[in-house]
Design a protein around this motif. Structure first.
Motif, PDB file in Angstrom:
ATOM      1  N   ILE A 286      33.162  30.443  -1.849  1.00  0.00           N
ATOM      2  CA  ILE A 286      34.599  30.174  -1.888  1.00  0.00           C
ATOM      3  C   ILE A 286      35.141  30.461  -0.342  1.00  0.00           C
ATOM      4  CG2 ILE A 286      36.949  30.563  -2.632  1.00  0.00           C
ATOM      5  CD1 ILE A 286      34.941  28.933  -4.604  1.00  0.00           C
ATOM      6  N   ILE A 287      35.867  29.897   0.373  1.00  0.00           N
ATOM      7  CA  ILE A 287      36.597  30.100   1.526  1.00  0.00           C
ATOM      8  C   ILE A 287      37.936  30.336   1.210  1.00  0.00           C
ATOM      9  CG2 ILE A 287      34.670  29.081   3.157  1.00  0.00           C
ATOM     10  CD1 ILE A 287      36.711  26.856   3.179  1.00  0.00           C
ATOM     11  N   ASN A 288      38.511  31.519   1.792  1.00  0.00           N
ATOM     12  CA  ASN A 288      39.844  31.937   1.384  1.00  0.00           C
ATOM     13  C   ASN A 288      40.742  32.030   2.598  1.00  0.00           C
ATOM     14  OD1 ASN A 288      39.655  33.086  -1.605  1.00  0.00           O
ATOM     15  ND2 ASN A 288      37.809  33.679  -0.335  1.00  0.00           N
ATOM     16  N   ASP A 289      41.978  31.314   2.958  1.00  0.00           N
ATOM     17  CA  ASP A 289      42.618  31.571   3.927  1.00  0.00           C
ATOM     18  C   ASP A 289      43.071  33.138   4.122  1.00  0.00           C
ATOM     19  OD1 ASP A 289      44.976  31.603   5.617  1.00  0.00           O
ATOM     20  OD2 ASP A 289      45.022  29.495   5.592  1.00  0.00           O
ATOM     21  N   GLY A 290      42.943  33.762   5.094  1.00  0.00           N
ATOM     22  CA  GLY A 290      43.337  35.222   4.899  1.00  0.00           C
ATOM     23  C   GLY A 290      44.649  35.570   5.349  1.00  0.00           C
ATOM     24  N   GLY A 291      45.497  34.544   5.731  1.00  0.00           N
ATOM     25  CA  GLY A 291      46.887  34.733   6.183  1.00  0.00           C
ATOM     26  C   GLY A 291      47.768  35.841   5.319  1.00  0.00           C
ATOM     27  N   LEU A 292      47.781  35.461   4.108  1.00  0.00           N
ATOM     28  CA  LEU A 292      48.545  36.374   2.924  1.00  0.00           C
ATOM     29  C   LEU A 292      48.113  37.660   3.207  1.00  0.00           C
ATOM     30  CD1 LEU A 292      50.913  36.592   1.268  1.00  0.00           C
ATOM     31  CD2 LEU A 292      49.141  35.990  -0.713  1.00  0.00           C
ATOM     32  N   ALA A 293      46.716  37.761   3.015  1.00  0.00           N
ATOM     33  CA  ALA A 293      46.075  39.116   2.988  1.00  0.00           C
ATOM     34  C   ALA A 293      46.382  39.812   4.165  1.00  0.00           C
ATOM     35  CB  ALA A 293      44.328  39.011   2.731  1.00  0.00           C
ATOM     36  N   PHE A 294      46.264  39.260   5.300  1.00  0.00           N
ATOM     37  CA  PHE A 294      46.527  39.954   6.527  1.00  0.00           C
ATOM     38  C   PHE A 294      48.059  40.397   6.712  1.00  0.00           C
ATOM     39  CE2 PHE A 294      48.112  39.667  11.113  1.00  0.00           C
ATOM     40  CZ  PHE A 294      46.974  40.630  11.676  1.00  0.00           C
ATOM     41  N   MET A 295      49.134  39.571   6.139  1.00  0.00           N
ATOM     42  CA  MET A 295      50.314  39.828   6.207  1.00  0.00           C
ATOM     43  C   MET A 295      50.754  41.145   5.057  1.00  0.00           C
ATOM     44  SD  MET A 295      53.655  37.489   5.106  1.00  0.00           S
ATOM     45  CE  MET A 295      53.107  37.483   3.439  1.00  0.00           C
ATOM     46  N   GLN A 296      49.947  41.058   3.989  1.00  0.00           N
ATOM     47  CA  GLN A 296      50.293  42.252   3.148  1.00  0.00           C
ATOM     48  C   GLN A 296      49.645  43.449   3.719  1.00  0.00           C
ATOM     49  OE1 GLN A 296      51.778  42.304   0.402  1.00  0.00           O
ATOM     50  NE2 GLN A 296      51.836  40.156  -0.597  1.00  0.00           N
ATOM     51  N   TRP A 297      48.448  43.500   4.250  1.00  0.00           N
ATOM     52  CA  TRP A 297      47.687  44.738   4.749  1.00  0.00           C
ATOM     53  C   TRP A 297      48.508  45.259   5.786  1.00  0.00           C
ATOM     54  CZ3 TRP A 297      43.071  47.033   3.090  1.00  0.00           C
ATOM     55  CH2 TRP A 297      42.550  46.754   1.661  1.00  0.00           C
ATOM     56  N   THR A 298      48.862  44.440   6.840  1.00  0.00           N
ATOM     57  CA  THR A 298      49.452  44.793   8.038  1.00  0.00           C
ATOM     58  C   THR A 298      50.550  45.354   7.656  1.00  0.00           C
ATOM     59  OG1 THR A 298      48.484  42.656   9.427  1.00  0.00           O
ATOM     60  CG2 THR A 298      50.420  43.873  10.287  1.00  0.00           C
ATOM     61  N   GLY A 299      51.554  44.829   6.774  1.00  0.00           N
ATOM     62  CA  GLY A 299      53.044  45.243   6.212  1.00  0.00           C
ATOM     63  C   GLY A 299      52.533  46.566   5.720  1.00  0.00           C
ATOM     64  N   ALA A 300      51.609  46.949   4.927  1.00  0.00           N
ATOM     65  CA  ALA A 300      51.284  48.073   4.262  1.00  0.00           C
ATOM     66  C   ALA A 300      50.832  49.506   5.053  1.00  0.00           C
ATOM     67  CB  ALA A 300      50.187  48.056   3.333  1.00  0.00           C
ATOM     68  N   ARG A 301      50.218  48.786   6.245  1.00  0.00           N
ATOM     69  CA  ARG A 301      49.726  49.759   7.383  1.00  0.00           C
ATOM     70  C   ARG A 301      51.118  50.283   7.962  1.00  0.00           C
ATOM     71  NH1 ARG A 301      45.961  47.436  11.856  1.00  0.00           N
ATOM     72  NH2 ARG A 301      47.980  45.967  11.938  1.00  0.00           N
ATOM     73  N   GLU A 302      51.874  49.282   8.363  1.00  0.00           N
ATOM     74  CA  GLU A 302      53.256  49.654   9.169  1.00  0.00           C
ATOM     75  C   GLU A 302      54.108  50.518   8.296  1.00  0.00           C
ATOM     76  OE1 GLU A 302      54.910  45.591   9.940  1.00  0.00           O
ATOM     77  OE2 GLU A 302      53.492  45.560  11.778  1.00  0.00           O
ATOM     78  N   ARG A 303      54.233  50.253   6.956  1.00  0.00           N
ATOM     79  CA  ARG A 303      55.006  51.244   6.192  1.00  0.00           C
ATOM     80  C   ARG A 303      54.530  52.596   6.049  1.00  0.00           C
ATOM     81  NH1 ARG A 303      55.198  46.223   2.990  1.00  0.00           N
ATOM     82  NH2 ARG A 303      53.697  47.421   1.637  1.00  0.00           N
ATOM     83  N   LEU A 304      53.099  52.782   6.075  1.00  0.00           N
ATOM     84  CA  LEU A 304      52.378  53.967   5.988  1.00  0.00           C
ATOM     85  C   LEU A 304      52.723  54.681   7.110  1.00  0.00           C
ATOM     86  CD1 LEU A 304      50.795  55.685   4.349  1.00  0.00           C
ATOM     87  CD2 LEU A 304      48.639  54.658   5.301  1.00  0.00           C
ATOM     88  N   ASN A 305      52.618  54.043   8.052  1.00  0.00           N
ATOM     89  CA  ASN A 305      52.661  54.920   9.719  1.00  0.00           C
ATOM     90  C   ASN A 305      54.169  55.166   9.999  1.00  0.00           C
ATOM     91  OD1 ASN A 305      50.025  54.043  10.623  1.00  0.00           O
ATOM     92  ND2 ASN A 305      50.569  52.246  11.776  1.00  0.00           N
ATOM     93  N   ALA A 306      54.988  54.346   9.457  1.00  0.00           N
ATOM     94  CA  ALA A 306      56.511  54.720   9.442  1.00  0.00           C
ATOM     95  C   ALA A 306      56.866  55.997   8.531  1.00  0.00           C
ATOM     96  CB  ALA A 306      57.525  53.465   8.935  1.00  0.00           C
ATOM     97  N   GLU A 307      56.111  56.094   7.512  1.00  0.00           N
ATOM     98  CA  GLU A 307      56.421  57.282   6.392  1.00  0.00           C
ATOM     99  C   GLU A 307      55.596  58.538   7.059  1.00  0.00           C
ATOM    100  OE1 GLU A 307      54.386  56.079   2.794  1.00  0.00           O
ATOM    101  OE2 GLU A 307      56.066  54.618   2.227  1.00  0.00           O
ATOM    102  N   ASN A 308      54.534  58.433   7.758  1.00  0.00           N
ATOM    103  CA  ASN A 308      53.988  59.467   8.248  1.00  0.00           C
ATOM    104  C   ASN A 308      54.698  59.825   9.516  1.00  0.00           C
ATOM    105  OD1 ASN A 308      51.773  59.368   6.674  1.00  0.00           O
ATOM    106  ND2 ASN A 308      50.407  58.208   7.938  1.00  0.00           N
TER     107      ASN A 308
END
Length: 203
Positions: free
Chosen positions: A175-197
Protein backbone atom coordinates in the motif's frame (compact mmCIF):
# COMPACT_ATOMS: atom_id res chain seq x y z
CA UNK A 1 -16.98 5.65 0.10
CA UNK A 2 -16.91 1.92 -0.59
CA UNK A 3 -15.87 -0.65 2.02
CA UNK A 4 -12.38 -1.13 0.62
CA UNK A 5 -11.56 2.58 0.64
CA UNK A 6 -13.10 2.92 4.10
CA UNK A 7 -10.84 0.20 5.51
CA UNK A 8 -7.77 1.79 3.96
CA UNK A 9 -8.58 5.29 5.19
CA UNK A 10 -9.69 4.09 8.64
CA UNK A 11 -6.43 2.21 9.16
CA UNK A 12 -4.39 5.21 7.99
CA UNK A 13 -6.14 7.71 10.28
CA UNK A 14 -5.97 5.28 13.21
CA UNK A 15 -2.22 4.96 12.70
CA UNK A 16 -1.80 8.73 12.60
CA UNK A 17 -3.94 9.16 15.71
CA UNK A 18 -2.02 6.59 17.72
CA UNK A 19 1.41 7.80 16.71
CA UNK A 20 0.73 11.50 17.20
CA UNK A 21 -1.00 10.91 20.52
CA UNK A 22 2.03 8.99 21.74
CA UNK A 23 4.24 11.96 20.81
CA UNK A 24 6.45 12.65 17.85
CA UNK A 25 9.45 10.85 19.39
CA UNK A 26 7.52 7.56 19.52
CA UNK A 27 8.85 5.08 16.95
CA UNK A 28 6.19 3.09 15.10
CA UNK A 29 6.68 0.25 12.60
CA UNK A 30 4.31 2.04 10.24
CA UNK A 31 7.13 4.36 9.18
CA UNK A 32 10.68 3.65 8.11
CA UNK A 33 11.51 7.01 9.68
CA UNK A 34 8.85 8.93 11.62
CA UNK A 35 7.40 12.04 9.92
CA UNK A 36 9.02 14.44 12.40
CA UNK A 37 12.34 13.55 10.74
CA UNK A 38 11.10 14.24 7.21
CA UNK A 39 12.11 17.44 5.45
CA UNK A 40 8.87 17.45 3.49
CA UNK A 41 5.77 15.24 2.96
CA UNK A 42 6.45 11.92 1.24
CA UNK A 43 4.80 8.70 0.19
CA UNK A 44 5.30 5.87 2.67
CA UNK A 45 4.53 2.16 2.38
CA UNK A 46 2.49 -0.26 4.49
CA UNK A 47 1.64 -3.96 3.99
CA UNK A 48 -1.27 -4.77 1.72
CA UNK A 49 -4.55 -6.25 2.94
CA UNK A 50 -5.18 -9.96 2.40
CA UNK A 51 -8.06 -10.78 0.07
CA UNK A 52 -8.57 -14.52 -0.41
CA UNK A 53 -11.59 -14.11 -2.71
CA UNK A 54 -9.59 -12.61 -5.58
CA UNK A 55 -6.53 -14.81 -5.11
CA UNK A 56 -4.53 -11.65 -4.52
CA UNK A 57 -3.42 -9.68 -1.49
CA UNK A 58 -4.84 -6.58 -3.18
CA UNK A 59 -8.56 -6.00 -2.37
CA UNK A 60 -9.12 -4.10 -5.60
CA UNK A 61 -7.31 -6.52 -7.91
CA UNK A 62 -8.72 -9.59 -9.62
CA UNK A 63 -6.74 -11.74 -12.07
CA UNK A 64 -8.38 -14.02 -14.62
CA UNK A 65 -7.99 -15.40 -18.14
CA UNK A 66 -10.06 -14.23 -21.10
CA UNK A 67 -10.19 -14.91 -24.83
CA UNK A 68 -7.94 -13.05 -27.22
CA UNK A 69 -10.78 -11.27 -29.01
CA UNK A 70 -10.43 -8.30 -26.66
CA UNK A 71 -9.51 -5.04 -28.36
CA UNK A 72 -7.09 -2.59 -26.69
CA UNK A 73 -6.56 0.90 -28.03
CA UNK A 74 -3.12 1.12 -26.42
CA UNK A 75 -0.45 -1.54 -26.03
CA UNK A 76 2.96 -1.37 -24.38
CA UNK A 77 5.30 -4.14 -25.57
CA UNK A 78 7.83 -5.77 -23.26
CA UNK A 79 11.52 -4.92 -23.78
CA UNK A 80 12.03 -8.12 -25.80
CA UNK A 81 8.84 -7.44 -27.84
CA UNK A 82 7.49 -10.88 -26.90
CA UNK A 83 4.67 -9.76 -24.59
CA UNK A 84 2.46 -6.70 -24.20
CA UNK A 85 0.11 -5.08 -21.74
CA UNK A 86 -2.95 -3.38 -23.20
CA UNK A 87 -5.64 -0.96 -21.97
CA UNK A 88 -8.09 1.71 -23.14
CA UNK A 89 -6.95 5.18 -22.01
CA UNK A 90 -9.41 8.08 -22.16
CA UNK A 91 -7.20 11.09 -21.48
CA UNK A 92 -3.83 12.10 -20.09
CA UNK A 93 -2.18 9.33 -22.10
CA UNK A 94 1.61 9.40 -22.15
CA UNK A 95 3.87 6.66 -23.43
CA UNK A 96 7.62 6.20 -23.22
CA UNK A 97 10.24 3.66 -24.29
CA UNK A 98 13.20 4.43 -22.01
CA UNK A 99 14.56 3.39 -19.61
CA UNK A 100 11.89 0.66 -19.83
CA UNK A 101 8.67 0.77 -21.87
CA UNK A 102 5.69 2.18 -19.99
CA UNK A 103 2.67 4.48 -20.03
CA UNK A 104 0.53 6.65 -17.77
CA UNK A 105 -3.12 7.43 -18.44
CA UNK A 106 -6.47 8.36 -16.92
CA UNK A 107 -9.95 6.95 -17.35
CA UNK A 108 -13.40 7.85 -16.04
CA UNK A 109 -14.25 4.18 -15.50
CA UNK A 110 -13.78 3.09 -11.87
CA UNK A 111 -13.22 -0.58 -12.82
CA UNK A 112 -10.24 -0.63 -15.17
CA UNK A 113 -9.18 -3.81 -16.99
CA UNK A 114 -5.58 -4.32 -18.08
CA UNK A 115 -4.84 -7.12 -20.54
CA UNK A 116 -1.56 -9.01 -20.79
CA UNK A 117 -0.43 -11.12 -23.73
CA UNK A 118 2.21 -13.72 -22.81
CA UNK A 119 2.26 -15.91 -25.94
CA UNK A 120 -0.58 -18.13 -24.72
CA UNK A 121 -3.92 -18.82 -26.40
CA UNK A 122 -5.63 -16.45 -23.92
CA UNK A 123 -5.08 -13.01 -22.40
CA UNK A 124 -4.53 -12.33 -18.72
CA UNK A 125 -7.03 -9.84 -17.37
CA UNK A 126 -5.93 -7.69 -14.42
CA UNK A 127 -9.05 -5.93 -13.13
CA UNK A 128 -8.44 -2.85 -10.97
CA UNK A 129 -11.75 -2.30 -9.19
CA UNK A 130 -12.97 1.01 -7.77
CA UNK A 131 -9.82 2.99 -8.43
CA UNK A 132 -9.87 6.79 -8.01
CA UNK A 133 -10.76 8.03 -11.48
CA UNK A 134 -9.20 11.49 -11.21
CA UNK A 135 -5.80 9.99 -10.34
CA UNK A 136 -3.78 8.55 -13.20
CA UNK A 137 -2.71 4.93 -13.61
CA UNK A 138 0.86 3.95 -14.39
CA UNK A 139 2.13 0.74 -16.00
CA UNK A 140 5.74 0.00 -16.84
CA UNK A 141 7.86 -2.99 -17.72
CA UNK A 142 10.65 -3.60 -15.20
CA UNK A 143 12.30 -6.27 -17.33
CA UNK A 144 11.23 -8.77 -19.99
CA UNK A 145 8.55 -10.41 -17.83
CA UNK A 146 7.74 -8.13 -14.88
CA UNK A 147 5.19 -5.32 -15.05
CA UNK A 148 4.96 -2.52 -12.49
CA UNK A 149 1.51 -1.01 -11.82
CA UNK A 150 0.69 2.01 -9.63
CA UNK A 151 -2.99 2.62 -8.90
CA UNK A 152 -4.71 4.97 -6.44
CA UNK A 153 -7.79 3.74 -4.57
CA UNK A 154 -8.39 7.09 -2.84
CA UNK A 155 -6.71 10.45 -2.28
CA UNK A 156 -4.33 9.11 0.38
CA UNK A 157 -4.00 5.39 -0.41
CA UNK A 158 -3.00 3.38 -3.45
CA UNK A 159 -1.03 0.28 -4.41
CA UNK A 160 2.30 -0.54 -6.00
CA UNK A 161 2.08 -3.91 -7.74
CA UNK A 162 4.58 -6.02 -9.67
CA UNK A 163 3.07 -8.75 -11.86
CA UNK A 164 4.98 -11.70 -13.32
CA UNK A 165 3.40 -12.26 -16.75
CA UNK A 166 4.96 -15.72 -17.18
CA UNK A 167 3.93 -17.10 -13.79
CA UNK A 168 0.70 -15.04 -13.92
CA UNK A 169 0.99 -13.97 -10.30
CA UNK A 170 1.59 -10.82 -8.28
CA UNK A 171 5.11 -11.08 -6.87
CA UNK A 172 5.11 -7.76 -4.99
CA UNK A 173 2.40 -5.49 -3.61
CA UNK A 174 2.33 -2.82 -0.96
CA UNK A 175 0.00 0.00 0.00
CA UNK A 176 1.28 3.48 -0.86
CA UNK A 177 0.19 6.24 1.52
CA UNK A 178 0.23 9.98 0.94
CA UNK A 179 2.22 11.27 3.92
CA UNK A 180 0.94 14.85 3.80
CA UNK A 181 -1.40 14.47 6.77
CA UNK A 182 1.11 12.47 8.81
CA UNK A 183 3.78 15.10 8.16
CA UNK A 184 1.42 17.88 9.23
CA UNK A 185 0.36 16.03 12.40
CA UNK A 186 3.87 15.11 13.50
CA UNK A 187 5.28 18.54 12.64
CA UNK A 188 2.51 20.16 14.67
CA UNK A 189 3.20 17.85 17.62
CA UNK A 190 6.90 18.68 17.48
CA UNK A 191 6.22 22.42 17.38
CA UNK A 192 3.86 22.18 20.34
CA UNK A 193 6.38 20.16 22.34
CA UNK A 194 9.16 22.61 21.53
CA UNK A 195 6.94 25.48 22.64
CA UNK A 196 6.11 23.71 25.91
CA UNK A 197 9.76 23.02 26.60
CA UNK A 198 10.64 26.65 25.88
CA UNK A 199 7.96 27.86 28.29
CA UNK A 200 9.30 25.54 31.00
CA UNK A 201 12.83 26.83 30.50
CA UNK A 202 11.68 30.44 30.71
CA UNK A 203 9.90 29.73 33.99
Amino acid sequence: MNQKNFLYVHRFFLTVLLTTTAGFAYSDDTFHTTPDRWKEPRIFFTPSVQNSESGSTEPGVKISRVTQDISCRAKVPSPNKAYWIGFDPEHGYKKWDKPNPGASFSTEIADVPLYVFNEKEYLIKIMLKDHLTNFGLRVQWINEKLVYIRVWWGRVVGSDIIFDVEKEVIVYDEIINDGGLAFMQWTGARERLNAENKNKEEK
